[in-house]
Write a protein that holds these residues in place. Structure first.
Motif, short mmCIF file in Angstrom:
data_model
loop_
_atom_site.label_atom_id
_atom_site.label_comp_id
_atom_site.label_asym_id
_atom_site.label_seq_id
_atom_site.Cartn_x
_atom_site.Cartn_y
_atom_site.Cartn_z
N THR A 193 -13.91 -8.04 -0.99
CA THR A 193 -12.92 -8.33 0.04
C THR A 193 -11.52 -7.96 -0.44
OG1 THR A 193 -12.78 -10.60 -0.78
CG2 THR A 193 -14.29 -10.18 1.04
N VAL A 194 -10.73 -7.41 0.46
CA VAL A 194 -9.35 -7.05 0.19
C VAL A 194 -8.47 -7.92 1.06
CG1 VAL A 194 -7.65 -5.19 0.23
CG2 VAL A 194 -10.05 -4.67 -0.29
N GLY A 195 -7.53 -8.62 0.44
CA GLY A 195 -6.69 -9.50 1.25
C GLY A 195 -5.69 -10.28 0.43
N ASP A 196 -5.38 -11.48 0.91
CA ASP A 196 -4.35 -12.32 0.31
C ASP A 196 -4.81 -12.80 -1.07
OD1 ASP A 196 -2.43 -14.17 -0.35
OD2 ASP A 196 -2.55 -15.30 1.54
N ASP B 212 -2.83 -21.99 3.97
CA ASP B 212 -3.80 -21.66 5.01
C ASP B 212 -3.14 -21.06 6.25
OD1 ASP B 212 -2.55 -23.89 6.02
OD2 ASP B 212 -4.31 -25.19 5.89
N ASP B 213 -1.86 -20.69 6.16
CA ASP B 213 -1.19 -20.05 7.30
C ASP B 213 -1.30 -18.54 7.16
OD1 ASP B 213 -0.43 -22.46 8.46
OD2 ASP B 213 1.31 -22.63 7.15
N SER B 214 -0.37 -17.80 7.77
CA SER B 214 -0.38 -16.35 7.65
C SER B 214 -0.10 -15.94 6.23
CB SER B 214 0.67 -15.75 8.58
OG SER B 214 1.97 -16.05 8.07
N LEU B 215 -0.45 -14.70 5.92
CA LEU B 215 -0.22 -14.20 4.56
C LEU B 215 1.24 -14.32 4.18
CD1 LEU B 215 -1.80 -11.06 2.98
CD2 LEU B 215 0.64 -11.45 2.78
N ARG B 216 2.14 -13.90 5.07
CA ARG B 216 3.57 -13.98 4.75
C ARG B 216 4.01 -15.42 4.53
NH1 ARG B 216 8.33 -11.65 4.47
NH2 ARG B 216 7.40 -9.57 4.65
N ALA B 217 3.58 -16.31 5.38
CA ALA B 217 3.96 -17.72 5.23
C ALA B 217 3.42 -18.28 3.92
CB ALA B 217 3.46 -18.53 6.42
N ASN B 218 2.18 -17.92 3.60
CA ASN B 218 1.60 -18.36 2.32
C ASN B 218 2.48 -17.96 1.16
OD1 ASN B 218 -0.66 -19.43 3.55
ND2 ASN B 218 -2.01 -17.71 3.03
N GLU C 239 -9.88 18.66 -3.97
CA GLU C 239 -10.69 19.31 -5.00
C GLU C 239 -12.15 19.47 -4.59
OE1 GLU C 239 -8.93 18.46 -9.36
OE2 GLU C 239 -9.66 16.65 -8.35
N GLY C 240 -12.53 18.88 -3.46
CA GLY C 240 -13.88 19.06 -2.95
C GLY C 240 -14.81 17.89 -3.18
N ALA C 241 -14.31 16.78 -3.71
CA ALA C 241 -15.15 15.60 -3.88
C ALA C 241 -15.41 14.95 -2.52
CB ALA C 241 -14.48 14.61 -4.83
N THR C 242 -16.52 14.24 -2.42
CA THR C 242 -16.92 13.58 -1.19
C THR C 242 -16.58 12.10 -1.27
OG1 THR C 242 -18.77 15.11 -0.91
CG2 THR C 242 -18.86 13.05 0.32
N VAL C 243 -15.90 11.58 -0.25
CA VAL C 243 -15.58 10.16 -0.21
C VAL C 243 -16.83 9.39 0.22
CG1 VAL C 243 -14.16 8.37 0.85
CG2 VAL C 243 -13.15 10.59 0.31
N LEU C 244 -17.32 8.54 -0.67
CA LEU C 244 -18.51 7.73 -0.39
C LEU C 244 -18.14 6.34 0.11
CD1 LEU C 244 -20.68 8.59 -3.55
CD2 LEU C 244 -20.67 9.71 -1.30
N ALA C 245 -16.93 5.90 -0.18
CA ALA C 245 -16.45 4.59 0.29
C ALA C 245 -14.93 4.60 0.24
CB ALA C 245 -17.00 3.46 -0.57
N GLY C 246 -14.31 3.89 1.17
CA GLY C 246 -12.87 3.74 1.16
C GLY C 246 -12.14 5.03 1.48
N GLY C 247 -11.06 5.26 0.73
CA GLY C 247 -10.29 6.47 0.93
C GLY C 247 -8.99 6.29 1.67
N GLY C 248 -8.67 5.05 2.07
CA GLY C 248 -7.43 4.83 2.81
C GLY C 248 -6.88 3.43 2.58
N ARG C 249 -6.14 2.95 3.56
CA ARG C 249 -5.61 1.59 3.50
C ARG C 249 -6.46 0.68 4.37
NH1 ARG C 249 1.02 2.56 3.91
NH2 ARG C 249 1.13 4.04 2.16
N PRO C 250 -6.49 -0.62 4.08
CA PRO C 250 -7.31 -1.53 4.87
C PRO C 250 -6.86 -1.57 6.34
CG PRO C 250 -6.59 -2.57 2.84
CD PRO C 250 -5.82 -1.30 2.96
N ASP C 251 -7.82 -1.71 7.23
CA ASP C 251 -7.53 -1.77 8.66
C ASP C 251 -7.29 -3.23 9.04
OD1 ASP C 251 -7.20 -1.19 11.30
OD2 ASP C 251 -9.36 -1.02 11.73
N ASP C 252 -6.14 -3.74 8.59
CA ASP C 252 -5.79 -5.14 8.84
C ASP C 252 -4.27 -5.20 8.91
OD1 ASP C 252 -5.17 -7.84 8.74
OD2 ASP C 252 -6.73 -8.33 7.29
N ALA C 253 -3.76 -5.49 10.09
CA ALA C 253 -2.31 -5.46 10.31
C ALA C 253 -1.58 -6.45 9.40
CB ALA C 253 -2.01 -5.78 11.78
N GLU C 254 -2.23 -7.54 9.04
CA GLU C 254 -1.57 -8.54 8.20
C GLU C 254 -1.28 -8.00 6.80
OE1 GLU C 254 -1.84 -13.31 7.80
OE2 GLU C 254 -3.65 -12.23 7.23
#
Length: 503
Positions: A330-333, A5-11, A362-377
């Motif tokens: 959800t994206v996470g630990d 239940d601590d930080s991701l790294r500590a876990n 190639e011209g496809a449209t991003v409907l969701a996501g497309g990058g990395r999660p906005d979470d510093a942990e």
């Protein structure tokens, strides 16, 4: 298992210490855990924090030679003399121990692959189920007695190959061990197993738990890199049968290496699997299933449903439900309650991100996501967001090439014929999902789609007893059902001349 239940790294630092304490991750040869012949090691990473987990013996040709020798001795000795029932009893004794160590094996798999702990646990449990299924199925195997006339008697025996080689992928280590090693042992063979260099830990530990149960040399594990230990397995003249799961390019290399000794191979390779939603489908159910079909295990599954082919009349309704389902993940630990952890290793994330950028170009449209999660942990791990593309032409590379990540696309069709054409217009043919309430359409599509497994109004339908394998470049041979036992045996016809009876 200790709670986290601590930080991701500590876990993860705590989990690594817990999972590796007192365990030597060496090669398992002739019933003993040993260092590599040259003493070298490598260290797979925990992809959630980008840190090494444990030192592992780096097996090479000499280590494979030793494993093959041990496997030959076991096959020529006690193991080769056992009946299928006796072998099955030992395998079941082993699986009892594996179940006792389920939490330990699942934790190792989460740490090395990055999948959520609940999913790793399910993988290990299912792998054990396959070991038990094969043990039972092999005991029930029977030969055949064809009718060849009154002056002769004929029967057909099925005999094991002897020493076999299994080259495992990193995405489902223990599960695929159950698929491959389970069938090999149940059929009477011995095994030289090469786990993926990214994920050798749970496989090594599972093999160690067989010590003092399976005779020495029946199950040998040689960890190492594909171009070293893997190449030594696929090209070894003492290995009579090879089974490989992985990419098409590496599968082709395995097949070429095995060809020198005309060694038979089972290849379970890539997939670019269609998920077809017809206009009469339960659209909400199809949409929610589609999100799981493509994003389960981070899309790192050869059977992921990545090509969402939706009838134009229900596209809007489908997208409403589907995008809600994607965004709710959800994206996470992976040690906590996240649906999605990191990708397995850094180079693989780079490849997935390259495909995402290619889709945009190639011209496809991003409907969701497309990058990395906005979470510093999560910055230290190999995370990407679930990504969905729209406006995809079936000729685009992202519609033709296997991404092997959490990337799906939606395209529409207007007729049954168009749906089947798009579904089949790739070089793969592994699995497909078909969603319809019309039984005739379901059966017709199941016949018309070129794939080894068709799942109707569900996805991920492979269970013990149902054969799994691909058409086209998705592979050769079948696993998971009784056909897998046939893959690990050779038939022998025996004919006896019968004299006329006399007194």
């Amino acid at each position: 298992m200790t709670g986290y239940d601590d930080s991701l790294r500590a876990n993860h630092e705590s989990a690594i210490e817990e999972a590796t304490e007192g365990v030597e991750f060496g090669a398992v040869v002739a019933g003993e855990t040993t260092a590599a012949a040259d003493g070298e090691t490598f260290a797979p990473e925990d992809p959630a924090i980008g840190e090494p987990i444990a030192d592992v013996a780096r097996g090479r040709e000499a280590d494979v030679d030793a494993a093959v020798s041990a496997a030959e001795e076991a096959y020529d000795g006690e193991w080769g003399e056992m009946t299928a029932m006796e072998r099955g009893d030992l395998v079941r004794e082993w699986t009892t121990v594996l179940r006792d160590h389920l939490d330990e094996l699942a934790l190792l798999e989460t740490l090395e692959v990055g999948k959520p702990l609940y999913a790793a646990r399910a993988d290990v449990e299912t792998g054990i189920d396959f070991f038990e299924y094969y043990a039972a199925a092999a005991a029930g195997e029977e030969g055949s007695v064809p009718d060849v006339g009154d002056d002769s008697h004929a029967y057909v025996r099925r005999e094991p190959y002897g020493v076999t080689g299994q080259i495992l992928p990193w995405n489902y280590p223990v599960l695929l061990m159950g698929w491959k090693v389970g069938a090999a042992l149940a059929a009477g063979n011995t095994s030289v197993t090469k786990p993926a260099e990214q994920a050798p830990l749970a496989v090594i530990r599972a093999a160690q738990l067989a010590e003092d149960i399976l005779p020495d040399g029946v199950l040998n594990v040689v960890p190492g890199f594909g171009d070293e230990a893997g190449a030594a397995v696929s090209g070894h003249d003492g290995i009579r049968k090879v089974s490989f799961t992985g990419s098409v390019p590496v599968g082709s290399e395995v097949m070429r290496a095995a060809a020198d000794d005309v060694t038979p191979v089972t290849l379970e390779l890539g997939g670019k699997n269609p998920f077809v939603v017809f206009p009469d489908a339960d659209v909400e159910s199809a949409a929610e299933t589609a999100a799981v079909a493509g994003l389960y295990n981070n899309g790192q599954s050869c059977d992921s449903g990545t090509r969402l082919l939706v009838h134009e009349d229900v596209e809007e309704e489908f997208l409403d439900h589907y995008l809600d389902a994607v965004e709710s993940r959800t994206v996470g630990d992976p040690l906590q309650d996240a649906n999605q952890g990191p990708l397995c290793y850094a180079a693989h994330r780079e490849k997935v991100e390259e495909y995402v950028e290619l889709g945009k170009e190639e011209g496809a449209t991003v409907l969701a996501g497309g990058g990395r999660p906005d979470d510093a942990e999560l910055d230290e791990g190999y995370y990407v967001e679930p990504t969905v593309f729209g406006d995809v032409n079936p000729e685009m590379r992202i519609a033709q090439e296997e991404v092997f990540g959490p990337v799906q696309f939606v395209t529409t069709f207007s007729t049954y014929e168009e749906a089947i054409d798009i579904a089949n217009d790739v070089s793969y043919g592994l699995t497909a999902g078909v969603f319809t309430t019309d039984a005739s359409r379901a059966h017709r599509a199941a016949a018309d789609v070129e794939a080894g497994s068709i799942w109707v109004n569900q996805y991920f339908g492979t269970v013990p007893g149902t054969p799994f394998g691909g058409f086209k470049q998705s592979g050769i041979g079948r696993e998971c059902g009784k056909e897998a036992l046939a893959e690990y045996t050779q038939s022998k016809s025996v004919h006896l001349a019968l004299d006329d009876p006399s007194l």
